[in-house]
Design a protein around this motif. Structure first.
Motif, PDB file in Angstrom:
ATOM      1  N   VAL A   4       1.473  -1.211  -0.052  1.00  0.00           N
ATOM      2  CA  VAL A   4      -0.345   0.114  -0.081  1.00  0.00           C
ATOM      3  C   VAL A   4       1.042   1.221   0.140  1.00  0.00           C
ATOM      4  CG1 VAL A   4      -1.648   0.919   1.290  1.00  0.00           C
ATOM      5  CG2 VAL A   4      -1.808  -1.473   0.840  1.00  0.00           C
ATOM      6  N   ILE A   5       1.335   1.885  -1.543  1.00  0.00           N
ATOM      7  CA  ILE A   5       1.306   3.023  -0.864  1.00  0.00           C
ATOM      8  C   ILE A   5       0.895   4.866  -1.257  1.00  0.00           C
ATOM      9  CG2 ILE A   5       3.554   1.536  -2.030  1.00  0.00           C
ATOM     10  CD1 ILE A   5       2.327   3.149  -4.668  1.00  0.00           C
ATOM     11  N   HIS A   6      -0.189   4.829  -0.800  1.00  0.00           N
ATOM     12  CA  HIS A   6      -1.316   5.913  -0.410  1.00  0.00           C
ATOM     13  C   HIS A   6      -2.474   5.663  -0.561  1.00  0.00           C
ATOM     14  CE1 HIS A   6      -2.310  10.488  -2.754  1.00  0.00           C
ATOM     15  NE2 HIS A   6      -2.681   9.799  -2.778  1.00  0.00           N
ATOM     16  N   PHE A   7      -2.998   6.366   0.342  1.00  0.00           N
ATOM     17  CA  PHE A   7      -4.985   6.283   0.787  1.00  0.00           C
ATOM     18  C   PHE A   7      -5.488   7.373   0.196  1.00  0.00           C
ATOM     19  CE2 PHE A   7      -2.719   9.052   3.540  1.00  0.00           C
ATOM     20  CZ  PHE A   7      -4.138  10.129   3.983  1.00  0.00           C
ATOM     21  N   GLU A   8      -6.655   7.108  -0.331  1.00  0.00           N
ATOM     22  CA  GLU A   8      -7.563   7.777  -0.613  1.00  0.00           C
ATOM     23  C   GLU A   8      -8.933   8.789   0.026  1.00  0.00           C
ATOM     24  OE1 GLU A   8      -6.855   8.482  -5.465  1.00  0.00           O
ATOM     25  OE2 GLU A   8      -7.620   6.941  -5.255  1.00  0.00           O
ATOM     26  N   MET A   9      -9.497   9.722  -0.401  1.00  0.00           N
ATOM     27  CA  MET A   9     -10.966   9.704   0.969  1.00  0.00           C
ATOM     28  C   MET A   9     -11.168  10.834  -0.070  1.00  0.00           C
ATOM     29  SD  MET A   9     -10.120   9.508   4.572  1.00  0.00           S
ATOM     30  CE  MET A   9      -8.483  10.448   5.010  1.00  0.00           C
ATOM     31  N   PRO A  72     -18.684   5.088  -8.941  1.00  0.00           N
ATOM     32  CA  PRO A  72     -19.390   4.108  -7.778  1.00  0.00           C
ATOM     33  C   PRO A  72     -17.944   4.215  -6.407  1.00  0.00           C
ATOM     34  CG  PRO A  72     -17.473   2.641  -9.499  1.00  0.00           C
ATOM     35  CD  PRO A  72     -17.901   4.736 -10.033  1.00  0.00           C
ATOM     36  N   ALA A  73     -18.812   3.456  -5.316  1.00  0.00           N
ATOM     37  CA  ALA A  73     -18.026   3.244  -4.306  1.00  0.00           C
ATOM     38  C   ALA A  73     -16.940   4.708  -3.441  1.00  0.00           C
ATOM     39  CB  ALA A  73     -16.762   2.143  -4.313  1.00  0.00           C
ATOM     40  N   GLN A  74     -17.321   5.168  -3.330  1.00  0.00           N
ATOM     41  CA  GLN A  74     -16.863   7.164  -3.140  1.00  0.00           C
ATOM     42  C   GLN A  74     -16.498   7.233  -1.226  1.00  0.00           C
ATOM     43  OE1 GLN A  74     -17.354  10.423  -5.894  1.00  0.00           O
ATOM     44  NE2 GLN A  74     -19.257   9.248  -6.008  1.00  0.00           N
ATOM     45  N   HIS A  75     -15.819   6.127  -1.211  1.00  0.00           N
ATOM     46  CA  HIS A  75     -15.271   5.738   0.333  1.00  0.00           C
ATOM     47  C   HIS A  75     -14.116   6.187   0.538  1.00  0.00           C
ATOM     48  CE1 HIS A  75     -19.113   4.586   0.695  1.00  0.00           C
ATOM     49  NE2 HIS A  75     -19.006   3.517   0.037  1.00  0.00           N
ATOM     50  N   PRO A  76     -13.107   6.242   1.764  1.00  0.00           N
ATOM     51  CA  PRO A  76     -11.627   5.512   2.106  1.00  0.00           C
ATOM     52  C   PRO A  76     -11.387   4.503   1.394  1.00  0.00           C
ATOM     53  CG  PRO A  76     -13.213   6.940   3.795  1.00  0.00           C
ATOM     54  CD  PRO A  76     -13.924   6.226   3.113  1.00  0.00           C
ATOM     55  N   SER A  77     -10.172   4.696   0.474  1.00  0.00           N
ATOM     56  CA  SER A  77      -9.531   3.684   0.035  1.00  0.00           C
ATOM     57  C   SER A  77      -7.967   3.516  -0.252  1.00  0.00           C
ATOM     58  CB  SER A  77     -10.209   3.184  -1.536  1.00  0.00           C
ATOM     59  OG  SER A  77      -9.689   4.320  -2.314  1.00  0.00           O
ATOM     60  N   VAL A  78      -7.274   2.449  -0.187  1.00  0.00           N
ATOM     61  CA  VAL A  78      -5.786   2.651  -0.511  1.00  0.00           C
ATOM     62  C   VAL A  78      -5.541   2.169  -2.114  1.00  0.00           C
ATOM     63  CG1 VAL A  78      -5.334   1.580   2.229  1.00  0.00           C
ATOM     64  CG2 VAL A  78      -6.100   0.490   0.045  1.00  0.00           C
ATOM     65  N   VAL A  79      -4.072   2.499  -2.394  1.00  0.00           N
ATOM     66  CA  VAL A  79      -4.221   2.797  -3.403  1.00  0.00           C
ATOM     67  C   VAL A  79      -2.473   1.511  -3.251  1.00  0.00           C
ATOM     68  CG1 VAL A  79      -2.770   3.776  -5.246  1.00  0.00           C
ATOM     69  CG2 VAL A  79      -4.342   5.117  -4.224  1.00  0.00           C
ATOM     70  N   ILE A  80      -2.523   0.527  -4.117  1.00  0.00           N
ATOM     71  CA  ILE A  80      -1.307  -0.628  -3.976  1.00  0.00           C
ATOM     72  C   ILE A  80      -0.642   0.193  -5.250  1.00  0.00           C
ATOM     73  CG2 ILE A  80      -1.253  -3.007  -4.823  1.00  0.00           C
ATOM     74  CD1 ILE A  80      -3.781  -3.294  -3.184  1.00  0.00           C
ATOM     75  N   GLY A  81       0.656   0.022  -5.130  1.00  0.00           N
ATOM     76  CA  GLY A  81       1.770   0.094  -5.765  1.00  0.00           C
ATOM     77  C   GLY A  81       2.181  -1.013  -6.974  1.00  0.00           C
ATOM     78  N   VAL A  82       2.723  -1.380  -7.928  1.00  0.00           N
ATOM     79  CA  VAL A  82       2.696  -2.269  -9.043  1.00  0.00           C
ATOM     80  C   VAL A  82       3.270  -2.056  -9.604  1.00  0.00           C
ATOM     81  CG1 VAL A  82       0.417  -3.380  -8.433  1.00  0.00           C
ATOM     82  CG2 VAL A  82       0.850  -1.353 -10.332  1.00  0.00           C
ATOM     83  N   ASP A  83       3.952  -2.566 -10.668  1.00  0.00           N
ATOM     84  CA  ASP A  83       5.452  -2.506 -11.195  1.00  0.00           C
ATOM     85  C   ASP A  83       4.778  -3.083 -13.316  1.00  0.00           C
ATOM     86  OD1 ASP A  83       7.381  -2.592  -9.012  1.00  0.00           O
ATOM     87  OD2 ASP A  83       7.393  -4.919  -8.990  1.00  0.00           O
ATOM     88  N   ASP A  84       3.537  -3.415 -13.208  1.00  0.00           N
ATOM     89  CA  ASP A  84       3.340  -3.799 -14.434  1.00  0.00           C
ATOM     90  C   ASP A  84       1.371  -3.328 -14.268  1.00  0.00           C
ATOM     91  OD1 ASP A  84       1.901  -4.276 -16.616  1.00  0.00           O
ATOM     92  OD2 ASP A  84       3.857  -5.961 -17.216  1.00  0.00           O
ATOM     93  N   ILE A  85       1.088  -1.774 -14.428  1.00  0.00           N
ATOM     94  CA  ILE A  85      -0.320  -2.037 -14.221  1.00  0.00           C
ATOM     95  C   ILE A  85      -1.257  -3.232 -15.055  1.00  0.00           C
ATOM     96  CG2 ILE A  85      -0.524  -0.139 -15.965  1.00  0.00           C
ATOM     97  CD1 ILE A  85      -2.686   1.160 -13.112  1.00  0.00           C
ATOM     98  N   ARG A  86      -0.741  -3.304 -16.268  1.00  0.00           N
ATOM     99  CA  ARG A  86      -2.204  -3.950 -17.717  1.00  0.00           C
ATOM    100  C   ARG A  86      -1.780  -5.094 -16.758  1.00  0.00           C
ATOM    101  NH1 ARG A  86      -5.101  -1.251 -20.765  1.00  0.00           N
ATOM    102  NH2 ARG A  86      -4.301   0.351 -21.556  1.00  0.00           N
ATOM    103  N   ALA A  87      -0.645  -5.810 -16.374  1.00  0.00           N
ATOM    104  CA  ALA A  87      -0.035  -7.681 -15.936  1.00  0.00           C
ATOM    105  C   ALA A  87      -1.128  -7.243 -14.194  1.00  0.00           C
ATOM    106  CB  ALA A  87       0.938  -7.417 -15.091  1.00  0.00           C
ATOM    107  N   ALA A  88      -1.028  -6.398 -13.486  1.00  0.00           N
ATOM    108  CA  ALA A  88      -1.586  -6.165 -12.533  1.00  0.00           C
ATOM    109  C   ALA A  88      -3.536  -6.029 -12.660  1.00  0.00           C
ATOM    110  CB  ALA A  88      -1.259  -5.094 -11.248  1.00  0.00           C
TER     111      ALA A  88
END
Length: 132
Positions: A4-9, A72-88
């Motif tokens: 987890v690298i970031h949060f959003e609200m 949709p779903a506008q609630h606090p959430s987390v952002v996950i860091g990935v190396d390859d967004i298409r593969a993720a």
């Protein structure tokens, strides 16, 4: 392992929201303009110069986005860091999640996309630009 690298609200009133978090927790906020969706960056921990991220292991910064009636779903959430967004994205779909659209480029940051996990939580992924 992807951290987890970031949060959003979400916010309804960005001035009120920013004032609250500055006053209650001492966070620093940076108001971005309409070209960045009026996003508000939140610095919650000591951060290296040149926006290289938090100095304390495990600490994260975050941000706030304006609420939209058609999102949709506008609630606090987390952002996950990935190396390859298409593969993720493929892994999320194959694992029972639902990717919400196509990745968008965030200038100077990287590529970002949200998804719903099988439990109905809105989560996001970010493939950050290489740090130089």
């Amino acid at each position: 392992m992807n951290p987890v690298i970031h949060f959003e609200m979400p916010y309804e009133d960005r001035e009120r929201m920013a004032a609250f978090y500055r006053s209650a927790f001492g966070w620093q906020t940076q108001m971005l303009g309409p070209e960045m969706g009026n996003y508000v960056l939140a610095t919650t921990t000591e951060t290296e110069t040149g926006d290289r991220g938090p100095t304390q292991p495990g600490a994260i910064n975050g941000g706030f986005y304006g609420k939209h009636p058609d999102w949709p779903a506008q609630h606090p959430s987390v952002v996950i860091g990935v190396d390859d967004i298409r593969a993720a994205m493929e892994k999320v779909s194959a694992s029972g999640g639902q990717v919400l659209g196509e990745p968008m480029e965030i200038p100077g940051v990287g590529h970002y996309v949200s998804f719903m996990d099988p439990e109905g939580n809105r989560v996001s992924m970010l493939q950050p630009l290489p740090r130089g």
